[in-house]
Design an enzyme around this catalytic site. Sequence first.
Site, mmCIF file in Angstrom:
data_model
loop_
_atom_site.group_PDB
_atom_site.id
_atom_site.type_symbol
_atom_site.label_atom_id
_atom_site.label_comp_id
_atom_site.label_asym_id
_atom_site.label_seq_id
_atom_site.Cartn_x
_atom_site.Cartn_y
_atom_site.Cartn_z
ATOM 1 N N CYS A 198 -54.711 -42.816 -24.888
ATOM 2 C CA CYS A 198 -53.639 -43.048 -25.854
ATOM 3 C C CYS A 198 -53.826 -42.167 -27.092
ATOM 4 O O CYS A 198 -54.961 -41.895 -27.496
ATOM 5 C CB CYS A 198 -53.629 -44.512 -26.276
ATOM 6 S SG CYS A 198 -53.265 -45.634 -24.935
ATOM 7 N N CYS A 226 -62.279 -48.342 -21.104
ATOM 8 C CA CYS A 226 -61.177 -49.196 -21.522
ATOM 9 C C CYS A 226 -61.091 -50.474 -20.696
ATOM 10 O O CYS A 226 -60.270 -51.334 -20.953
ATOM 11 C CB CYS A 226 -59.858 -48.440 -21.413
ATOM 12 S SG CYS A 226 -59.561 -47.800 -19.780
HETATM 13 FE FE1 SF4 Z 1 -54.443 -47.387 -25.769
HETATM 14 FE FE2 SF4 Z 1 -56.657 -48.918 -25.593
HETATM 15 FE FE3 SF4 Z 1 -56.100 -47.486 -27.819
HETATM 16 FE FE4 SF4 Z 1 -54.635 -49.627 -27.169
HETATM 17 S S1 SF4 Z 1 -56.823 -49.587 -27.748
HETATM 18 S S2 SF4 Z 1 -53.846 -47.691 -27.936
HETATM 19 S S3 SF4 Z 1 -54.549 -49.395 -24.921
HETATM 20 S S4 SF4 Z 1 -56.610 -46.690 -25.745
#
Ligand code: SF4
Length: 231
Positions: A198, A226
Amino acid sequence: MQLKELKNQLNGFSIEDQLSKLVSLFPEKILFTTSLGIEDQVITHKIFSNNINVKVITLDTGRLFPQNYDVFSNTIIKYNKKINVYFPEYETIEKMVTEKGPFSFYKSIENRKECCRLRKVIPLNRALTGMKCWISGIRADQSDDRNQMDWLEYDAAKKLFKFYPLFNWSFNDVKNFIKENNVPYNSLHDKGFVSIGCEPCTRAVKPGEDFRDGRWWWENDGRKECGLHFK
Ligand code: SF4
């Protein structure tokens, strides 16, 4: 089928042949999850250009880089194939962002894991429901944790085999394949991004930094996962 038996059946064959064998063993029950990163583009190329009947999906977290959509679009145009998109359940995201704001993941590891769980893990589990084999682009040299994995595993919790076709490839092997086969790839890879997730949680890495240093860099825990592949 036992893991050892499946390993014997696949060992030593080309990736294309391994994928085809899996399709004949588990018809309609094989899933490839692509993040549209450079490793996954190699596997997508092998599946699409050989017309191998593996379901290809991607998780749209709602926080991706615009460049992810460029490579998504270029890929489905080039191969004239579909990539199935899985979104999070909108009620859970609405609740989380309303209560904690749009950058809750910077405030604590718990918040970050909550965001990854809602945006990635739950949609992934939905996609994996009923599947017998899950393919992903993990390579051994991406991190210490990944180095301790194996190219074919059985996940007892999910009750499926996990196959990593590029497990023994180096990053250079991947880059060379992409170049030689004119495979679409994310332009961020040319700007120092190696593992692309992300947008708010990904940055370029500097020379000498590890592959996973570009993800969740504000966390001290070295296990930068993740939850998709973490046991
Ligand atoms: Fe993406 Fe995880 Fe960041 Fe949320 S915490 S924006 S799902 S990488």
